[in-house]
Design an enzyme around this catalytic site. Structure first.
Site, PDB file in Angstrom:
ATOM      1  N   PRO A   9       0.793  -1.226   0.000  1.00 59.43           N
ATOM      2  CA  PRO A   9       0.000   0.000   0.000  1.00 59.43           C
ATOM      3  C   PRO A   9       0.828   1.280   0.000  1.00 59.43           C
ATOM      4  O   PRO A   9       1.821   1.388   0.714  1.00 59.43           O
ATOM      5  CB  PRO A   9      -0.809  -0.082   1.297  1.00 59.43           C
ATOM      6  CG  PRO A   9      -0.711  -1.471   1.764  1.00 59.43           C
ATOM      7  CD  PRO A   9       0.477  -2.092   1.134  1.00 59.43           C
ATOM      8  N   ASN A  10       0.383   2.195  -0.816  1.00 61.22           N
ATOM      9  CA  ASN A  10       0.874   3.572  -0.884  1.00 61.22           C
ATOM     10  C   ASN A  10       2.248   3.742  -1.521  1.00 61.22           C
ATOM     11  O   ASN A  10       2.695   4.876  -1.698  1.00 61.22           O
ATOM     12  CB  ASN A  10       0.857   4.235   0.505  1.00 61.22           C
ATOM     13  CG  ASN A  10      -0.536   4.295   1.070  1.00 61.22           C
ATOM     14  OD1 ASN A  10      -1.459   4.745   0.392  1.00 61.22           O
ATOM     15  ND2 ASN A  10      -0.710   3.813   2.283  1.00 61.22           N
ATOM     16  N   ARG A  17       3.641  11.423  -1.310  1.00 64.92           N
ATOM     17  CA  ARG A  17       3.398  11.311   0.133  1.00 64.92           C
ATOM     18  C   ARG A  17       4.677  11.517   0.937  1.00 64.92           C
ATOM     19  O   ARG A  17       5.745  11.051   0.558  1.00 64.92           O
ATOM     20  CB  ARG A  17       2.776   9.955   0.471  1.00 64.92           C
ATOM     21  CG  ARG A  17       3.736   8.787   0.317  1.00 64.92           C
ATOM     22  CD  ARG A  17       3.083   7.448   0.586  1.00 64.92           C
ATOM     23  NE  ARG A  17       2.954   7.170   1.994  1.00 64.92           N
ATOM     24  CZ  ARG A  17       3.410   6.076   2.581  1.00 64.92           C
ATOM     25  NH1 ARG A  17       4.024   5.144   1.889  1.00 64.92           N
ATOM     26  NH2 ARG A  17       3.248   5.902   3.865  1.00 64.92           N
ATOM     27  N   TYR A  22      10.081   9.651   2.433  1.00 63.04           N
ATOM     28  CA  TYR A  22      10.221   8.749   1.291  1.00 63.04           C
ATOM     29  C   TYR A  22      10.931   9.364   0.090  1.00 63.04           C
ATOM     30  O   TYR A  22      11.196   8.663  -0.877  1.00 63.04           O
ATOM     31  CB  TYR A  22       8.840   8.227   0.874  1.00 63.04           C
ATOM     32  CG  TYR A  22       8.170   7.454   1.979  1.00 63.04           C
ATOM     33  CD1 TYR A  22       8.618   6.186   2.322  1.00 63.04           C
ATOM     34  CD2 TYR A  22       7.126   7.999   2.711  1.00 63.04           C
ATOM     35  CE1 TYR A  22       8.027   5.472   3.353  1.00 63.04           C
ATOM     36  CE2 TYR A  22       6.525   7.290   3.738  1.00 63.04           C
ATOM     37  CZ  TYR A  22       6.980   6.035   4.056  1.00 63.04           C
ATOM     38  OH  TYR A  22       6.399   5.333   5.078  1.00 63.04           O
ATOM     39  N   ASN A  74       8.310  -5.057  -0.390  1.00 61.52           N
ATOM     40  CA  ASN A  74       8.046  -3.974   0.545  1.00 61.52           C
ATOM     41  C   ASN A  74       6.557  -4.072   0.848  1.00 61.52           C
ATOM     42  O   ASN A  74       5.736  -3.592   0.073  1.00 61.52           O
ATOM     43  CB  ASN A  74       8.393  -2.611  -0.054  1.00 61.52           C
ATOM     44  CG  ASN A  74       8.152  -1.480   0.923  1.00 61.52           C
ATOM     45  OD1 ASN A  74       7.443  -1.636   1.905  1.00 61.52           O
ATOM     46  ND2 ASN A  74       8.734  -0.326   0.640  1.00 61.52           N
ATOM     47  N   ALA A  77       2.460  -0.961   4.971  1.00 63.90           N
ATOM     48  CA  ALA A  77       1.845  -1.103   6.294  1.00 63.90           C
ATOM     49  C   ALA A  77       1.468  -2.543   6.621  1.00 63.90           C
ATOM     50  O   ALA A  77       1.358  -2.897   7.798  1.00 63.90           O
ATOM     51  CB  ALA A  77       0.617  -0.203   6.397  1.00 63.90           C
ATOM     52  N   HIS A  80       3.323  -4.728   9.399  1.00 64.80           N
ATOM     53  CA  HIS A  80       3.138  -4.663  10.843  1.00 64.80           C
ATOM     54  C   HIS A  80       1.979  -5.488  11.372  1.00 64.80           C
ATOM     55  O   HIS A  80       1.908  -5.727  12.578  1.00 64.80           O
ATOM     56  CB  HIS A  80       2.974  -3.203  11.264  1.00 64.80           C
ATOM     57  CG  HIS A  80       3.973  -2.309  10.603  1.00 64.80           C
ATOM     58  ND1 HIS A  80       5.329  -2.420  10.824  1.00 64.80           N
ATOM     59  CD2 HIS A  80       3.819  -1.338   9.670  1.00 64.80           C
ATOM     60  CE1 HIS A  80       5.968  -1.534  10.071  1.00 64.80           C
ATOM     61  NE2 HIS A  80       5.078  -0.870   9.359  1.00 64.80           N
ATOM     62  N   ASP A  87       1.744 -15.434   6.077  1.00 67.42           N
ATOM     63  CA  ASP A  87       1.510 -16.847   5.793  1.00 67.42           C
ATOM     64  C   ASP A  87       1.730 -17.172   4.318  1.00 67.42           C
ATOM     65  O   ASP A  87       2.228 -18.254   3.988  1.00 67.42           O
ATOM     66  CB  ASP A  87       0.104 -17.256   6.227  1.00 67.42           C
ATOM     67  CG  ASP A  87      -0.051 -17.313   7.741  1.00 67.42           C
ATOM     68  OD1 ASP A  87       0.968 -17.230   8.461  1.00 67.42           O
ATOM     69  OD2 ASP A  87      -1.205 -17.429   8.202  1.00 67.42           O
ATOM     70  N   GLU A  99      12.885  -8.592   2.546  1.00 67.54           N
ATOM     71  CA  GLU A  99      11.956  -7.499   2.841  1.00 67.54           C
ATOM     72  C   GLU A  99      12.732  -6.189   2.767  1.00 67.54           C
ATOM     73  O   GLU A  99      13.864  -6.107   3.248  1.00 67.54           O
ATOM     74  CB  GLU A  99      11.369  -7.689   4.241  1.00 67.54           C
ATOM     75  CG  GLU A  99      10.373  -6.618   4.629  1.00 67.54           C
ATOM     76  CD  GLU A  99       9.713  -6.917   5.968  1.00 67.54           C
ATOM     77  OE1 GLU A  99       8.966  -7.915   6.053  1.00 67.54           O
ATOM     78  OE2 GLU A  99       9.962  -6.162   6.918  1.00 67.54           O
ATOM     79  N   HIS A 101      12.460  -1.770   3.117  1.00 66.97           N
ATOM     80  CA  HIS A 101      11.731  -0.561   3.514  1.00 66.97           C
ATOM     81  C   HIS A 101      12.584   0.646   3.170  1.00 66.97           C
ATOM     82  O   HIS A 101      13.789   0.660   3.443  1.00 66.97           O
ATOM     83  CB  HIS A 101      11.407  -0.572   5.009  1.00 66.97           C
ATOM     84  CG  HIS A 101      10.468  -1.671   5.368  1.00 66.97           C
ATOM     85  ND1 HIS A 101       9.118  -1.600   5.104  1.00 66.97           N
ATOM     86  CD2 HIS A 101      10.692  -2.884   5.923  1.00 66.97           C
ATOM     87  CE1 HIS A 101       8.550  -2.725   5.495  1.00 66.97           C
ATOM     88  NE2 HIS A 101       9.481  -3.522   5.988  1.00 66.97           N
ATOM     89  N   ILE A 102      11.964   1.634   2.583  1.00 63.60           N
ATOM     90  CA  ILE A 102      12.666   2.838   2.139  1.00 63.60           C
ATOM     91  C   ILE A 102      13.213   3.612   3.338  1.00 63.60           C
ATOM     92  O   ILE A 102      14.361   4.046   3.342  1.00 63.60           O
ATOM     93  CB  ILE A 102      11.721   3.713   1.290  1.00 63.60           C
ATOM     94  CG1 ILE A 102      11.297   2.937   0.027  1.00 63.60           C
ATOM     95  CG2 ILE A 102      12.376   5.046   0.938  1.00 63.60           C
ATOM     96  CD1 ILE A 102      10.094   3.520  -0.697  1.00 63.60           C
ATOM     97  N   SER A 103      12.388   3.771   4.352  1.00 66.97           N
ATOM     98  CA  SER A 103      12.809   4.501   5.553  1.00 66.97           C
ATOM     99  C   SER A 103      13.318   3.511   6.598  1.00 66.97           C
ATOM    100  O   SER A 103      13.112   2.300   6.484  1.00 66.97           O
ATOM    101  CB  SER A 103      11.635   5.297   6.129  1.00 66.97           C
ATOM    102  OG  SER A 103      10.644   4.417   6.637  1.00 66.97           O
ATOM    103  N   ARG A 108      11.306   5.077  13.594  1.00 72.84           N
ATOM    104  CA  ARG A 108      10.036   5.789  13.418  1.00 72.84           C
ATOM    105  C   ARG A 108       9.056   5.415  14.529  1.00 72.84           C
ATOM    106  O   ARG A 108       9.456   4.961  15.593  1.00 72.84           O
ATOM    107  CB  ARG A 108       9.484   5.488  12.023  1.00 72.84           C
ATOM    108  CG  ARG A 108      10.411   6.062  10.934  1.00 72.84           C
ATOM    109  CD  ARG A 108       9.875   5.919   9.552  1.00 72.84           C
ATOM    110  NE  ARG A 108       8.587   6.593   9.416  1.00 72.84           N
ATOM    111  CZ  ARG A 108       7.734   6.325   8.442  1.00 72.84           C
ATOM    112  NH1 ARG A 108       8.008   5.409   7.537  1.00 72.84           N
ATOM    113  NH2 ARG A 108       6.589   6.978   8.371  1.00 72.84           N
ATOM    114  N   ARG A 112       5.796   0.731  13.938  1.00 76.08           N
ATOM    115  CA  ARG A 112       6.575   0.329  12.757  1.00 76.08           C
ATOM    116  C   ARG A 112       7.779  -0.543  13.117  1.00 76.08           C
ATOM    117  O   ARG A 112       8.440  -1.081  12.245  1.00 76.08           O
ATOM    118  CB  ARG A 112       7.053   1.561  11.991  1.00 76.08           C
ATOM    119  CG  ARG A 112       5.924   2.372  11.400  1.00 76.08           C
ATOM    120  CD  ARG A 112       6.457   3.500  10.539  1.00 76.08           C
ATOM    121  NE  ARG A 112       5.447   4.481  10.236  1.00 76.08           N
ATOM    122  CZ  ARG A 112       4.556   4.374   9.253  1.00 76.08           C
ATOM    123  NH1 ARG A 112       4.557   3.328   8.464  1.00 76.08           N
ATOM    124  NH2 ARG A 112       3.666   5.330   9.061  1.00 76.08           N
TER     125      ARG A 112
END
Length: 147
Positions: A9-10, A17, A22, A74, A77, A80, A87, A99, A101-103, A108, A112
């Protein structure tokens, strides 16, 4: 060598955003970087993004049937709280998974700091911006070659 790069998502809203977190580059720039890296690695890549949990699960399952050699994900959300995505990743245990993650999610908000998906991945790259995807691709190719 077939790599699937998945975004939750996003991620399609990169460049729109929270630019302070990001960055300024948009999703198309990320896809272009990924495609260029795949060429350097001699790999075929599919880049997929969805804001819908079920679509992400479907794509993970398709990876099994399509003989994908490695997955970079990635989960956004879903990282979490999505035990369903977790699964699905666990169900394709033979496929190496990284996995990304940009940040730096560990610096944070508290929520997160927990990833329900990383325990079923081979590793995690966080906080390195969009370049983190490129490092994750290198890692997943390396892992796939060792299978």
């Amino acid at each position: 060598m077939k790599i699937l790069v998945m975004n939750g998502p996003n991620i399609n809203f990169l460049g729109i955003r929270e630019k302070g977190i990001y960055g300024e580059q948009n999703y198309e720039a990320l896809v272009s970087m990924i495609q260029k890296k795949a060429e350097e690695l001699g790999a075929d890549v599919e880049v997929f993004q969805s804001n819908h949990e079920g679509a992400i699960i479907d794509k993970i399952q398709e990876a099994y049937y399509n003989d994908v050699d490695g997955i970079v994900i990635n989960p956004g959300a879903f990282t979490h709280y999505s035990y369903a995505v977790r699964d699905a990743l666990a169900s394709v245990a033979a496929i190496p998974k990284i996995e990304v993650h940009i940040s730096n999610v560990h610096t944070r908000e508290e929520f997160r700091h927990t990833s329900v998906t990383v325990p079923v991945c081979n590793g995690q790259v966080v906080g390195l911006g969009l370049k983190g995807y490129l490092y994750a691709m290198e890692a997943v190719v390396d892992l796939a070659m060792k299978k």
